[in-house]
Structures are given as C-alpha cells and as structure tokens.
Design a protein around this motif. Structure first.
Motif, PDB file in Angstrom:
ATOM      1  N   ARG A  58       0.853  -1.205   0.000  1.00  0.00           N
ATOM      2  CA  ARG A  58       0.000   0.000   0.000  1.00  0.00           C
ATOM      3  C   ARG A  58       0.882   1.245   0.000  1.00  0.00           C
ATOM      4  O   ARG A  58       0.591   2.231  -0.699  1.00  0.00           O
ATOM      5  N   ILE A  59       1.950   1.215   0.769  1.00  0.00           N
ATOM      6  CA  ILE A  59       2.904   2.335   0.764  1.00  0.00           C
ATOM      7  C   ILE A  59       3.486   2.500  -0.637  1.00  0.00           C
ATOM      8  O   ILE A  59       3.642   3.612  -1.146  1.00  0.00           O
ATOM      9  N   HIS A  60       3.757   1.366  -1.263  1.00  0.00           N
ATOM     10  CA  HIS A  60       4.335   1.357  -2.606  1.00  0.00           C
ATOM     11  C   HIS A  60       3.368   1.970  -3.615  1.00  0.00           C
ATOM     12  O   HIS A  60       3.741   2.839  -4.417  1.00  0.00           O
ATOM     13  N   THR A  61       2.082   1.540  -3.580  1.00  0.00           N
ATOM     14  CA  THR A  61       1.108   2.056  -4.548  1.00  0.00           C
ATOM     15  C   THR A  61       0.797   3.533  -4.295  1.00  0.00           C
ATOM     16  O   THR A  61       0.546   4.281  -5.245  1.00  0.00           O
ATOM     17  N   ASP A  62       0.829   3.969  -3.042  1.00  0.00           N
ATOM     18  CA  ASP A  62       0.621   5.389  -2.741  1.00  0.00           C
ATOM     19  C   ASP A  62       1.726   6.239  -3.365  1.00  0.00           C
ATOM     20  O   ASP A  62       1.477   7.335  -3.891  1.00  0.00           O
ATOM     21  N   ALA A  63       2.962   5.737  -3.298  1.00  0.00           N
ATOM     22  CA  ALA A  63       4.076   6.471  -3.897  1.00  0.00           C
ATOM     23  C   ALA A  63       3.914   6.547  -5.416  1.00  0.00           C
ATOM     24  O   ALA A  63       4.197   7.580  -6.036  1.00  0.00           O
ATOM     25  N   SER A 107       9.113  -0.891   0.430  1.00  0.00           N
ATOM     26  CA  SER A 107       9.386   0.394   1.077  1.00  0.00           C
ATOM     27  C   SER A 107      10.532   1.123   0.385  1.00  0.00           C
ATOM     28  O   SER A 107      10.479   2.343   0.172  1.00  0.00           O
ATOM     29  N   LEU A 108      11.584   0.376   0.030  1.00  0.00           N
ATOM     30  CA  LEU A 108      12.733   0.992  -0.629  1.00  0.00           C
ATOM     31  C   LEU A 108      12.352   1.551  -1.999  1.00  0.00           C
ATOM     32  O   LEU A 108      12.774   2.647  -2.379  1.00  0.00           O
ATOM     33  N   ASN A 109      11.548   0.786  -2.748  1.00  0.00           N
ATOM     34  CA  ASN A 109      11.129   1.255  -4.065  1.00  0.00           C
ATOM     35  C   ASN A 109      10.265   2.499  -3.951  1.00  0.00           C
ATOM     36  O   ASN A 109      10.377   3.430  -4.771  1.00  0.00           O
ATOM     37  N   ILE A 125      11.075   6.003  -5.769  1.00  0.00           N
ATOM     38  CA  ILE A 125      10.102   6.667  -6.637  1.00  0.00           C
ATOM     39  C   ILE A 125       9.962   8.126  -6.235  1.00  0.00           C
ATOM     40  O   ILE A 125       9.964   9.034  -7.085  1.00  0.00           O
ATOM     41  N   LYS A 126       9.860   8.386  -4.944  1.00  0.00           N
ATOM     42  CA  LYS A 126       9.725   9.763  -4.450  1.00  0.00           C
ATOM     43  C   LYS A 126      10.938  10.616  -4.812  1.00  0.00           C
ATOM     44  O   LYS A 126      10.829  11.822  -5.017  1.00  0.00           O
ATOM     45  N   ARG A 127      12.108   9.975  -4.886  1.00  0.00           N
ATOM     46  CA  ARG A 127      13.335  10.698  -5.200  1.00  0.00           C
ATOM     47  C   ARG A 127      13.551  10.858  -6.700  1.00  0.00           C
ATOM     48  O   ARG A 127      14.536  11.439  -7.139  1.00  0.00           O
ATOM     49  N   ASP A 143      17.022   2.176 -13.278  1.00  0.00           N
ATOM     50  CA  ASP A 143      17.998   2.283 -12.190  1.00  0.00           C
ATOM     51  C   ASP A 143      17.451   1.650 -10.916  1.00  0.00           C
ATOM     52  O   ASP A 143      18.197   1.007 -10.157  1.00  0.00           O
ATOM     53  N   ARG A 144      16.140   1.826 -10.686  1.00  0.00           N
ATOM     54  CA  ARG A 144      15.542   1.208  -9.501  1.00  0.00           C
ATOM     55  C   ARG A 144      15.582  -0.311  -9.599  1.00  0.00           C
ATOM     56  O   ARG A 144      15.832  -1.005  -8.611  1.00  0.00           O
ATOM     57  N   LEU A 145      15.317  -0.843 -10.782  1.00  0.00           N
ATOM     58  CA  LEU A 145      15.327  -2.294 -10.986  1.00  0.00           C
ATOM     59  C   LEU A 145      16.706  -2.883 -10.692  1.00  0.00           C
ATOM     60  O   LEU A 145      16.823  -3.901 -10.001  1.00  0.00           O
TER      61      LEU A 145
END
Length: 280
Positions: free
Chosen positions: A167-172, A238-240, A244-246, A252-254
């Motif tokens: 959920r944190i991930h989808t919100d981001a 959480s890290l992803n 995303i926010k940054r 690069d994230r992958l």
C-alpha cells in the motif's frame, strides 16, 4: 557430527519427557538417553547394550550408507564382523569417531546425552518397548503438526505485512508517477508495471511470465513465495517507494532492487533466526 543443535521441544510418552533437537533443518534428532530411561536407571549402559546386536549395527550402517557420503565402510565392516559376540561392546562415541557417523551424536552438559536421527531413535524405542515407541511416534506427529500450523501462520503473517507495505508502494506510485488526467486504464498499467519491477528484481520474471511458466498453480507468484522471499519483498516495497519519491528512473531502480534482493536473500538464508521462525 556437528553438535550445534538447539533444543526444539520435548515430546511426552507415558508421562516421560523426551528431548527433540534440531539445527533448523528438516531432520530432527531425538534423545536416546531419555528413551532409555523408560527401561533403566543407567541409560548409557542400555544404549551400549542395544548397540551390541549385529542387526542394530547393520541397521546403523545401512542408514549411514544412505545418508552420509563420508561414512567409512571398512570400519563399519569391522564392527559388523564382531557384533553379537560375548566380548563385543560398542559405545555411541566410539561408533561416531571410528565410522564418521552422522546419525548419532553425544553431547555433554545441560540437555546433554546421546541423540539420534528420528529414524534411528524410533528403532531404538522399538527395542525398548513397542508400546512405548507408539506413544513416542504419536506425540512426535503431534509436534510436527503443530510446527506446520505455526509455519503456515508465519507465512500468512509475512504475506499480510507484504500487502501492507505494498500500500505504501502504490501510494508512492499514485503521488509521483501518475498524472491526474491519465485515463484509468493507463493508471492500472502503471501500477502493474511497477509491481513487475519488484517481481523481476525478486523472482527474475514478471507476473505474466510466472503465470505462463506455472499454468497448473493457483494464485500469483507471491502466493508461492518462501518466507525469506516475502521478507525481502516487504523490504523492497518500502525501498522502491522511497526511490520513486526521489525521482530515480525505473531501470535504475530495478538494478538497485535486484542487488538488494540478492544481498538480503543471501543473509536471510544464513540466518538462524529465520530458520527458528520456520520451525516455531
């Protein structure tokens, strides 16, 4: 034989407590010393008396041949040739040291004694008393059923944690990757694409690729993940979200998430804490 096993549980048979130990793996070792106390006040002598029999030596040798690549067959043949004679005696320690056996081990101090793999322990219990063996097997099966229930609970708990973190991930994704006027069908495409960033980083394939590779399985790739994989996925979500926010690009994230997944899986597979969680 390594003896860094931990006390796992105690089973009960006709009012007696019998220790079961494990190193966190599948195989359990059961205290022959505790079993022998059902018959004698001198359990060490009882175990040695059991090991004098040729049938027992043959059984122990066969077990080692099936499970132990380092077992010494010539030394075993020497014991078998003398087994059963009036002058023959054999202790667990001598058996282990001479043949490099792994099916038994002896430990001193608290929770010490002679322990044997459950296959061997049940054979010894049968020699002590067929009735007593049945009580031991019955309570051991109860122990294994309890473990499977707790493992299922732990797996489901980590699956739920993974869902919460997602959920944190989808919100981001919603706040930083989806343009408000984007049509809904493309919004869902963005969510699915980002979910596959985690899937590829963790499992090496997208959700679609996993389904195509496993047509006979219900659910999705995460429903069939191990406890360690779910823990890593929970961390990666959480890290992803933070990356995303940054504003870090998807490629690069992958790469970074894949590096983190490998690193964390390596650590978790070595973790005795996670192994204990799996058997508690």
């Amino acid at each position: 034989m390594e003896t860094d096993k931990i006390l796992k549980a105690q089973i009960r048979a006709k009012g007696m407590q019998i220790s079961v130990v494990s190193d966190g793996g599948y195989d359990d070792y059961i205290s022959l010393t505790d079993i022998a106390k059902y018959k004698s006040e001198d359990p060490a002598a009882t175990i040695q008396n059991w090991m004098r029999s040729r049938d027992v030596i043959e059984f122990l040798g066969l077990w080692e041949s099936l499970h132990n690549s380092d077992f010494k067959p010539l030394e075993f043949e020497g014991f078998k040739a003398r087994a059963g004679s009036n002058a023959f005696t054999l202790s667990p320690k001598r058996w282990i040291e001479t043949t490099a056996a792994i099916g038994m081990y002896s430990k001193s101090g608290r929770n010490g004694g002679t322990f044997a793999h459950r296959d061997i322990a049940f054979e010894f219990a049968s020699w002590i008393s067929a009735e007593f063996k049945l009580y031991i097997i019955t309570d051991y099966q109860r122990l294994k059923a309890d473990e499977n229930s707790r493992l299922s609970l732990n797996w489901n708990m980590n699956r739920e944690i993974s869902k919460i973190n997602y959920r944190i991930h989808t919100d981001a994704i919603k706040e930083h990757l989806i343009v408000p006027e984007l049509p809904k069908q493309y919004q869902s495409f963005t969510y699915a694409t980002e979910a596959d960033v985690l899937n590829v980083a963790m499992f090496g394939k997208t959700a679609r690729q996993w389904r195509d590779s496993n047509p006979g399985l219900d659910g999705n790739v995460r429903d069939h993940a191990t406890l360690q994989q779910l823990i890593v996925l929970s961390n990666m979500e959480s890290l992803n979200a933070e990356m995303i926010k940054r504003g870090i690009s998807r490629n690069d994230r992958l790469v970074e998430l894949n590096r983190i997944a490998k690193e964390q899986m390596t650590s978790l597979l070595k973790s005795t804490g996670v192994k204990r969680l799996e058997i508690q």
